[in-house]
Scaffold this motif. Sequence first.
Motif, PDB file in Angstrom:
ATOM      1  N   LEU A  76      -0.717 -87.321  30.093  1.00 49.82           N
ATOM      2  CA  LEU A  76      -0.863 -88.152  28.760  1.00 49.82           C
ATOM      3  C   LEU A  76      -1.911 -88.115  28.006  1.00 49.82           C
ATOM      4  N   ARG A  77      -2.125 -88.070  26.897  1.00 46.43           N
ATOM      5  CA  ARG A  77      -3.274 -87.589  25.823  1.00 46.43           C
ATOM      6  C   ARG A  77      -3.974 -89.058  26.091  1.00 46.43           C
ATOM      7  N   LEU A  78      -5.350 -89.471  26.369  1.00 49.27           N
ATOM      8  CA  LEU A  78      -6.090 -90.094  26.566  1.00 49.27           C
ATOM      9  C   LEU A  78      -6.562 -90.685  24.633  1.00 49.27           C
ATOM     10  N   ILE A  79      -6.318 -91.873  24.007  1.00 47.06           N
ATOM     11  CA  ILE A  79      -6.481 -91.843  22.418  1.00 47.06           C
ATOM     12  C   ILE A  79      -7.375 -93.296  22.891  1.00 47.06           C
ATOM     13  N   ARG A  80      -8.858 -92.751  21.748  1.00 45.87           N
ATOM     14  CA  ARG A  80      -9.008 -94.137  21.359  1.00 45.87           C
ATOM     15  C   ARG A  80      -8.532 -94.625  19.657  1.00 45.87           C
ATOM     16  N   GLU A  81      -8.259 -96.013  19.874  1.00 50.11           N
ATOM     17  CA  GLU A  81      -7.841 -96.602  18.023  1.00 50.11           C
ATOM     18  C   GLU A  81      -9.132 -97.930  18.380  1.00 50.11           C
ATOM     19  N   ASP A  82      -9.569 -97.085  17.626  1.00 59.05           N
ATOM     20  CA  ASP A  82     -10.797 -98.814  17.163  1.00 59.05           C
ATOM     21  C   ASP A  82     -11.100 -98.830  18.460  1.00 59.05           C
ATOM     22  N   LYS A  83     -11.729-100.247  18.767  1.00 60.34           N
ATOM     23  CA  LYS A  83     -11.616-100.614  20.555  1.00 60.34           C
ATOM     24  C   LYS A  83     -10.965-100.690  21.840  1.00 60.34           C
ATOM     25  N   GLU A  84     -10.017-100.181  21.324  1.00 58.55           N
ATOM     26  CA  GLU A  84      -8.384 -99.778  22.608  1.00 58.55           C
ATOM     27  C   GLU A  84      -8.701 -98.306  22.911  1.00 58.55           C
ATOM     28  N   LEU A  85      -7.766 -98.032  24.503  1.00 57.67           N
ATOM     29  CA  LEU A  85      -7.843 -96.966  25.013  1.00 57.67           C
ATOM     30  C   LEU A  85      -6.293 -97.342  25.106  1.00 57.67           C
ATOM     31  N   SER A  86      -5.609 -96.148  24.741  1.00 57.23           N
ATOM     32  CA  SER A  86      -3.736 -95.846  24.830  1.00 57.23           C
ATOM     33  C   SER A  86      -4.219 -94.491  25.661  1.00 57.23           C
ATOM     34  N   LEU A  87      -2.948 -93.943  26.702  1.00 56.09           N
ATOM     35  CA  LEU A  87      -2.795 -92.389  27.121  1.00 56.09           C
ATOM     36  C   LEU A  87      -1.031 -92.881  25.750  1.00 56.09           C
ATOM     37  N   GLU A  88      -0.572 -91.222  25.342  1.00 57.86           N
ATOM     38  CA  GLU A  88       0.102 -90.979  24.631  1.00 57.86           C
ATOM     39  C   GLU A  88       0.907 -89.624  24.940  1.00 57.86           C
ATOM     40  N   MET A  89       2.353 -90.088  24.936  1.00 53.43           N
ATOM     41  CA  MET A  89       2.385 -88.339  24.491  1.00 53.43           C
ATOM     42  C   MET A  89       3.803 -88.751  24.182  1.00 53.43           C
ATOM     43  N   ASP A  90       4.060 -88.180  22.941  1.00 52.52           N
ATOM     44  CA  ASP A  90       5.491 -87.776  22.046  1.00 52.52           C
ATOM     45  C   ASP A  90       5.694 -89.371  21.510  1.00 52.52           C
ATOM     46  N   PHE A 105       5.848 -92.211  23.685  1.00 54.16           N
ATOM     47  CA  PHE A 105       5.893 -92.754  24.532  1.00 54.16           C
ATOM     48  C   PHE A 105       4.120 -93.724  24.227  1.00 54.16           C
ATOM     49  N   LYS A 106       3.675 -94.635  24.627  1.00 51.57           N
ATOM     50  CA  LYS A 106       2.026 -94.777  24.343  1.00 51.57           C
ATOM     51  C   LYS A 106       2.271 -95.669  25.733  1.00 51.57           C
ATOM     52  N   LEU A 107       1.159 -96.295  25.969  1.00 46.28           N
ATOM     53  CA  LEU A 107       0.757 -96.881  27.424  1.00 46.28           C
ATOM     54  C   LEU A 107      -0.828 -97.618  26.777  1.00 46.28           C
ATOM     55  N   ARG A 108      -1.045 -98.621  26.827  1.00 49.72           N
ATOM     56  CA  ARG A 108      -2.309 -99.610  25.618  1.00 49.72           C
ATOM     57  C   ARG A 108      -3.146 -99.826  27.989  1.00 49.72           C
ATOM     58  N   LEU A 109      -4.131 -99.253  27.547  1.00 52.79           N
ATOM     59  CA  LEU A 109      -5.073 -99.649  28.815  1.00 52.79           C
ATOM     60  C   LEU A 109      -5.748-100.571  28.822  1.00 52.79           C
ATOM     61  N   THR A 110      -5.097-101.356  30.219  1.00 51.02           N
ATOM     62  CA  THR A 110      -5.816-103.095  29.955  1.00 51.02           C
ATOM     63  C   THR A 110      -7.130-103.319  30.417  1.00 51.02           C
ATOM     64  N   CYS A 111      -7.620-102.157  30.955  1.00 53.87           N
ATOM     65  CA  CYS A 111      -9.126-102.115  32.081  1.00 53.87           C
ATOM     66  C   CYS A 111      -9.826-102.027  31.326  1.00 53.87           C
ATOM     67  N   GLU A 112     -11.471-102.400  31.668  1.00 55.13           N
ATOM     68  CA  GLU A 112     -12.370-102.230  31.263  1.00 55.13           C
ATOM     69  C   GLU A 112     -12.808-100.988  31.073  1.00 55.13           C
ATOM     70  N   VAL A 113     -13.539 -99.883  29.683  1.00 61.00           N
ATOM     71  CA  VAL A 113     -13.424 -99.159  28.955  1.00 61.00           C
ATOM     72  C   VAL A 113     -15.180 -98.549  29.792  1.00 61.00           C
ATOM     73  N   ASN A 114     -14.874 -98.126  31.009  1.00 64.81           N
ATOM     74  CA  ASN A 114     -15.904 -97.664  31.209  1.00 64.81           C
ATOM     75  C   ASN A 114     -16.581 -95.894  31.286  1.00 64.81           C
ATOM     76  N   LYS A 115     -17.723 -95.699  31.461  1.00 64.42           N
ATOM     77  CA  LYS A 115     -18.796 -94.185  31.092  1.00 64.42           C
ATOM     78  C   LYS A 115     -18.209 -93.030  31.139  1.00 64.42           C
ATOM     79  N   ARG A 116     -16.727 -92.790  32.694  1.00 67.17           N
ATOM     80  CA  ARG A 116     -16.504 -92.173  32.827  1.00 67.17           C
ATOM     81  C   ARG A 116     -14.443 -92.109  32.035  1.00 67.17           C
ATOM     82  N   LEU A 117     -14.471 -93.362  31.999  1.00 61.02           N
ATOM     83  CA  LEU A 117     -12.939 -93.628  30.739  1.00 61.02           C
ATOM     84  C   LEU A 117     -13.514 -92.632  29.509  1.00 61.02           C
TER      85      LEU A 117
END
Lengths: 268, 360
Positions: free
Chosen positions: B244-258, B260-272
């Motif tokens: 997948l690809r890690l995408i940032r929309e506003d303040k939310e991170l999500s994983l996307e491909m074609d 399919f989309k999965l919102r990350l519900t965890c805290e956004v850390n530096k690594r991410l």
Amino acid sequence: MRQFCIFGILILLGLLLLFPLYVMLKISMSSPSDIFSSHPSYLIRDFTLGHFSNVFSSGSNFLYPLKKSLITASLASLAALLFSVPAAYAISKFNYRIRYILIIAIFITRMIPEVSIALPVAIAFIKIGLFDTVAGLVMAHLIRILPVSCFILVGVFSGFPEELEKQARIDGCSRMRAITKVVLPLSLGGITVAGIFSFLLSWDEFIFASYLCLARPTMPLKMYYYISRGDLFYSSTYAVIITLPVLLLSFIFQRYIRPGYLSGAIKG
Amino acid sequence: MAVLRLENISKRFGKLWALSDINLEIPDGRFCVILGPSGCGKSTLLNLIAGLEEPTTGRIYLGDKDITKLASHKRDIAMVFQNYALYPHLSVFENMAFGLRVKGFNDDEIRSRIERVSRILNIEDKLNSFPKELSGGQRQRVATGRAIAREPRLFLFDEPLSNLDARLRIELRAEFIKLHRQLKRTVVYVTHDQVEAMVLGEMVVVINDGCIQQISDPIELYQNPRNLFVAKFIGIPPMNIIELRLIREDKELSLEMDNFKLRLTCEVNKRLNELINKKVYLGVRPSGIELSSDGQNEAEIMFIETIGEDSFVHLRLSPTIEINVRLRDRMVVKTGKSVRFNIDFSRVYLFDEHGDRIYL
């Protein structure tokens, strides 16, 4: 029906191959009148062991060549094993490519016709006093034996399961002891074949012998002597005698030459 | 004490590095399983420990002693090979006695040891047989017995069960556990079978391409894989890996491909944050996904596999993404229908494009 045909052809070929041997045996056991007739028969009509007793009773004339040939062949095959067992073992440890190159390198000596090196060898031997000696003949014979016995033994050792040798080393054997206690006893079949082959290669060798022997001929030289004199009975009797030791050796050692000697060692 | 320690071990064959920079310490009495696919260098590692080959660099210690240069017959190690390597010209008794005789034990001692070992392994009535008269399982028992009779400081097993049929394997596996409890010796056991590793290992070392991927106990290996290789390798059926690809929309991170989309519900850390707009692998085990009517995503059912009590549903999320889901509670599903599903985010593993785990 097809099987029957193949079987028939095989029997026919076998008979073709055996026929000269039979003729040789027949002449050596027939009285001269049986052979020198206008229509010689295929069967032995007038059986005699006279030719054999003539040969055996000819004293040193027969015994010396026999002794020389036996000693030469025995020493040559022993020496061949002595050199080729370690050599072949070492070669078999290399990977396939290097193994192949080494085998080819060993066989290069056999690509030179024996007639062409026999003369220089003879001259060299005269200079260093090995001419007309057993030691000299053994050395010359090794030129033709070693590549063949090495080739056979490399095949034997390459097929030997590596794990068995490793197991012996882990069980407490040094490398040398692993070889003497496990590798060699379990390779006896192949080593025997190499030994018999070496014996045969020396026993019936003619070219080197004819260059390197003068006063003390070997059996093939003696036989050639009778052939050149046109003595049919002596030469065929000699031929029979020359054939015997090889058959005898194969018979004695056949218990080592059996397949499945390694069965149960590893799961293939 | 038979602590086995490997320090910076590397082994090169020609141009190929079979092992590189292996560091490993196996405590006394521990059953250590070395797990890896074929050709990963695990058998080479065992050969190095056994002294059948010499490492290109590095040192090996058994107890306090440096055994790197020591010949294998002086190491007091026993090894059991995959193909048993029984001496075909010796009876079962003599096979087991071989090592003892070489070491110079007297006949009484040899006899009593072999009788004891053959009782443990149930081969008392086979002592006078020859290897070719034995079945595969019996041969393996003899090979193991030969190792035990030596009473070595360290046992090495090189895929000892992989030549046996499935039933026998399970039987002997259980015997190995019992034996180890009884003998309490250090064991290094090489296998490519993860079930064996999970069942037998108190400590599992996963190796791939000549490098250690992870050292831990079996549970940890399953629950907390350190990298993509371990995640893919451990687990039956294997973990679903989705690129997948890690995408940032506003303040939310999500994983996307074609689509399919999965919102990350965890805290956004530096690594991410570093990985935004980059390729990310998402791993989730078939049991970490749940089919439910109010699921976040939709997919088409490709086919259903039923293995004993478990059923697995293969879903197609997009033309390029397929996943395997374990069916819960005997749900009724049909091939070709579309279903909704949820991915349990607490059971998701993320890996960067090099395969390293992204800890959340």
